[in-house]
Write a protein that holds these residues in place. Structure first.
Motif, short mmCIF file in Angstrom:
data_model
loop_
_atom_site.label_atom_id
_atom_site.label_comp_id
_atom_site.label_asym_id
_atom_site.label_seq_id
_atom_site.Cartn_x
_atom_site.Cartn_y
_atom_site.Cartn_z
N LEU A 117 0.83 -1.21 0.00
CA LEU A 117 0.00 0.00 0.00
C LEU A 117 0.86 1.26 0.00
O LEU A 117 0.59 2.21 -0.75
CB LEU A 117 -0.93 0.00 1.22
N VAL A 118 1.92 1.28 0.83
CA VAL A 118 2.80 2.45 0.90
C VAL A 118 3.50 2.66 -0.44
O VAL A 118 3.57 3.79 -0.97
CB VAL A 118 3.83 2.28 2.03
N ILE A 119 4.01 1.58 -1.02
CA ILE A 119 4.71 1.69 -2.31
C ILE A 119 3.77 2.18 -3.40
O ILE A 119 4.13 3.05 -4.21
CB ILE A 119 5.33 0.32 -2.69
N VAL A 120 2.57 1.64 -3.43
CA VAL A 120 1.60 2.04 -4.45
C VAL A 120 1.23 3.52 -4.29
O VAL A 120 1.12 4.26 -5.27
CB VAL A 120 0.34 1.16 -4.38
N PHE A 121 1.02 3.94 -3.06
CA PHE A 121 0.66 5.34 -2.82
C PHE A 121 1.75 6.27 -3.34
O PHE A 121 1.47 7.28 -3.99
CB PHE A 121 0.43 5.57 -1.33
N VAL A 122 3.01 5.92 -3.09
CA VAL A 122 4.12 6.75 -3.57
C VAL A 122 4.17 6.74 -5.09
O VAL A 122 4.32 7.80 -5.73
CB VAL A 122 5.45 6.25 -2.98
N MET A 123 4.04 5.55 -5.69
CA MET A 123 4.11 5.46 -7.16
C MET A 123 2.98 6.24 -7.82
O MET A 123 3.20 6.99 -8.78
CB MET A 123 4.04 3.99 -7.60
N VAL A 124 1.77 6.08 -7.31
CA VAL A 124 0.62 6.78 -7.90
C VAL A 124 0.77 8.28 -7.75
O VAL A 124 0.47 9.06 -8.67
CB VAL A 124 -0.70 6.29 -7.26
N SER A 125 1.25 8.73 -6.58
CA SER A 125 1.43 10.16 -6.35
C SER A 125 2.43 10.77 -7.33
O SER A 125 2.26 11.90 -7.79
CB SER A 125 1.90 10.41 -4.91
N LEU A 126 3.47 10.02 -7.66
CA LEU A 126 4.50 10.52 -8.56
C LEU A 126 4.11 10.40 -10.03
O LEU A 126 4.31 11.33 -10.82
CB LEU A 126 5.82 9.77 -8.32
N VAL A 127 3.52 9.27 -10.39
CA VAL A 127 3.28 8.98 -11.80
C VAL A 127 2.00 9.63 -12.32
O VAL A 127 1.95 10.11 -13.46
CB VAL A 127 3.23 7.45 -12.02
N TYR A 128 0.96 9.70 -11.47
CA TYR A 128 -0.36 10.14 -11.94
C TYR A 128 -0.76 11.51 -11.39
O TYR A 128 -1.94 11.84 -11.35
CB TYR A 128 -1.43 9.12 -11.56
N ARG A 129 0.22 12.32 -11.00
CA ARG A 129 -0.13 13.60 -10.38
C ARG A 129 -0.91 14.51 -11.33
O ARG A 129 -1.74 15.30 -10.89
CB ARG A 129 1.13 14.31 -9.89
N LYS A 130 -0.67 14.42 -12.65
CA LYS A 130 -1.39 15.27 -13.60
C LYS A 130 -2.87 14.91 -13.67
O LYS A 130 -3.70 15.75 -14.01
CB LYS A 130 -0.76 15.16 -14.99
N GLU A 131 -3.20 13.66 -13.39
CA GLU A 131 -4.60 13.25 -13.37
C GLU A 131 -5.24 13.54 -12.03
O GLU A 131 -6.41 13.94 -11.95
CB GLU A 131 -4.73 11.75 -13.67
N LEU A 132 -4.49 13.34 -10.94
CA LEU A 132 -5.06 13.44 -9.60
C LEU A 132 -5.20 14.88 -9.12
O LEU A 132 -6.18 15.23 -8.46
CB LEU A 132 -4.21 12.64 -8.61
N ILE A 133 -4.23 15.74 -9.43
CA ILE A 133 -4.28 17.12 -8.95
C ILE A 133 -5.51 17.87 -9.46
O ILE A 133 -6.20 18.53 -8.67
CB ILE A 133 -2.98 17.87 -9.31
N PRO A 134 -5.87 17.78 -10.77
CA PRO A 134 -7.11 18.45 -11.22
C PRO A 134 -8.36 17.93 -10.52
O PRO A 134 -9.27 18.70 -10.21
CB PRO A 134 -7.15 18.14 -12.72
N ILE A 135 -8.39 16.62 -10.25
CA ILE A 135 -9.55 16.06 -9.55
C ILE A 135 -9.66 16.62 -8.14
O ILE A 135 -10.74 17.00 -7.68
CB ILE A 135 -9.45 14.50 -9.51
N ILE A 136 -8.52 16.70 -7.44
CA ILE A 136 -8.51 17.23 -6.08
C ILE A 136 -8.91 18.70 -6.07
O ILE A 136 -9.72 19.14 -5.24
CB ILE A 136 -7.13 17.03 -5.44
N ARG A 137 -8.36 19.47 -7.00
CA ARG A 137 -8.71 20.89 -7.07
C ARG A 137 -10.19 21.09 -7.36
O ARG A 137 -10.86 21.94 -6.77
CB ARG A 137 -7.87 21.56 -8.16
N GLU A 138 -10.72 20.28 -8.29
CA GLU A 138 -12.13 20.40 -8.66
C GLU A 138 -13.01 20.01 -7.48
O GLU A 138 -14.07 20.60 -7.25
CB GLU A 138 -12.42 19.49 -9.86
N ARG A 139 -12.56 19.02 -6.72
CA ARG A 139 -13.36 18.54 -5.60
C ARG A 139 -13.48 19.57 -4.50
O ARG A 139 -14.53 19.73 -3.89
CB ARG A 139 -12.72 17.24 -5.05
N PHE A 140 -12.39 20.31 -4.23
CA PHE A 140 -12.39 21.23 -3.09
C PHE A 140 -12.52 22.69 -3.50
O PHE A 140 -12.34 23.59 -2.69
CB PHE A 140 -11.10 21.05 -2.28
#
Length: 484
Positions: free
Chosen positions: A460-483
């Motif tokens: 879980l820790v490894i996946v969280f780090v990998m996803v945060s680094l690799v998919y930040r362009k997809e996740l950051i817009p979602i987070i911004r839109e959500r809040f």
């Protein structure tokens, strides 16, 4: 950018769209505590029979409605002709199958029961016949809800599925408590809720589109639907034949344990179904507007996000399910499935890529490719399941279920690249999921029961780090839109 509306509609289609099947998860603790493992295995075989019958009755007309809605949604006359004809065909097919199985159902079921080594008893009357009727009712409802997704009508989609969910749970539990250790509860719950949703779907179909029959449309429907039907049947084989093989070589009790493990993974399956239902209309509209058959950043982000979310969910489920299940499931025979979960969930790591390979085949109406894909994967599934069960027992069926996933993925890519030019970020759709699978496999072969949670937490820790680094362009817009 992925919009807030997309996120909200995805939530509705993912969570609410999963409710008809999610009722199986809600009912799981009651079934495992009030049915024997043998009865639970028999129930799984009847439900699998419902699945294949629903495919045959539906003839993939639900996919025809959804995929073609983009083409005739602005023409009221064409919409009524197409939808009305689909409804007529669904009713006709249902009647035909009832008439055929009234005379052939019992001999077919008796023959299968006689072949199994441990004499697993399946009867057509009443349970098999009830399974057939359930398939017919669900077919019409599934076609209408598929249309609602492409019409982008999440409110009605929400309430219809809530109604089905509440009805299924209520009837199943009422009969189960009245008559425990019998298949009556689950079978009547599925049948009677099917009657309710069938009548609702029929009412809305007739009210909005009427019932008609336009023979000029039949050829086009058959050309589109038949390859899909064949591919779905073959997919059903790869998804369900293992439980019949287990019933043949092992026992109905082993079927029950295996299916319990599979149902634990349905949480992710249901989420994927809803997310796919949200992604496809968006992507299809992009391809139509741009008249394109090649990858773009806007299209890729949907499937990148699909993969990122999947990778985050998998290790969480692998950790929490063995902690939650003993709180509600008291039959310790089912705890054997905890050893299977990591393997089964790992098979979903590349599902974002698999969905991406499927999308162009659906949009460009090249469904003739799918039977080839699922034929070879089904053959592989049968051979792998028989061979691995013979040498390793029940765990062999689990490994066969895992191994068929990459085989299907490769075959889908071979066919899809003939009609679509893929330009993807390999780290987001290939390398990161593969690294995760390798980590899971290493953990599977090195962890002991005492250290299993430690290894899974590390994943879980490894996946969280990998996803945060690799998919930040997809996740950051979602987070911004959500809040925002």
């Amino acid at each position: 950018m992925i919009s807030r509306y997309f996120i909200k509609s995805s939530l509705i289609y993912s969570v609410i769209g999963a409710l008809p099947l999610a009722s199986s998860i809600v009912l799981l603790p009651f079934y495992t505590n009030m049915l024997t493992t043998v009865q639970f295995g028999e129930l799984a075989l009847y439900i699998a029979f419902t699945g294949i019958m629903q495919l045959l009755v539906n003839f993939s007309l639900d996919q025809y409605l959804g995929t073609h809605w983009v083409d005739f949604k602005d023409d009221i006359r064409r919409a009524k002709e197409n939808v009305g004809t689909v409804v007529s065909l669904l009713l006709l097919f249902g009647l035909m199958f009832v008439l055929v199985f009234i005379f052939t159902g019992e001999p077919i079921f008796s023959s299968f029961s006689g072949l199994t080594k441990n004499k697993t008893i399946l009867t057509f009357f009443p349970w098999g016949f009830m399974s057939l009727l359930t398939a017919i009712f669900n077919s019409l409802f599934k076609s209408y809800t598929a249309l609602l997704v492409y019409q982008q009508r999440p409110v009605r989609f929400f309430w219809l599925n809530i109604f089905n969910f509440v009805l299924t749970i209520g009837i199943s539990l009422s009969v189960l408590y009245y008559k425990p250790f019998s298949l009556a509860g689950p079978m009547y719950g599925r049948l009677l809720s099917g009657v309710g949703i069938f009548l609702l779907a029929l009412f809305y179909f007739v009210k909005e589109f009427g019932i008609s029959f336009h023979i000029k449309l039949i050829k086009g429907m058959a050309v589109f639907c038949f390859p899909l039907l064949v591919s779905y049947i073959l997919y059903w084989v790869s998804a369900n034949v293992d439980r019949y093989i287990i019933a043949y070589f092992l026992s109905a009790s082993d079927v029950g344990i295996f299916v319990f493990a599979i149902q634990c993974t349905l949480i992710l399956d249901f989420f994927h179904s809803g997310l796919t239902a949200s992604i496809f209309p968006k992507v299809f509209n992009l391809w139509k507007e741009n008249n394109s058959n090649y990858s773009t950043n806007e299209v890729n982000r949907y499937f990148n996000g699909f993969t990122a979310i999947t990778l985050l969910i998998i290790p969480v489920l692998v950790i929490i399910l063995p902690l939650i299940i003993p709180l509600v499931v008291k039959n310790t025979n089912f705890y054997l499935t905890f050893n299977f979960l990591a393997i089964l969930f790992a098979g979903y790591a590349l599902s974002g890529l698999s969905v991406y390979f499927l999308a162009p085949i659906m949009y460009f109406k090249k469904t003739k490719a799918l039977p080839k894909v699922f034929f070879f994967s089904s053959v592989f599934q049968i051979i792998a399941t028989v061979g691995l069960i013979h040498y390793f027992g029940l765990i062999g069926a689990v490994w066969a279920k895992f191994l068929v996933k990459p085989v299907q993925l490769l075959l889908l890519f071979i066919e899809s690249r003939k009609i679509y030019d893929y330009k993807i970020n390999l780290w987001k759709l290939v390398y990161t999921p593969v690294i995760f699978v390798v980590i899971v496999m290493i953990s599977q072969f090195t962890a002991s029961p005492e250290t299993r949670v430690f290894f899974e937490t590390g994943q879980l820790v490894i996946v969280f780090v990998m996803v945060s680094l690799v998919y930040r362009k997809e996740l950051i817009p979602i987070i911004r839109e959500r809040f925002r």
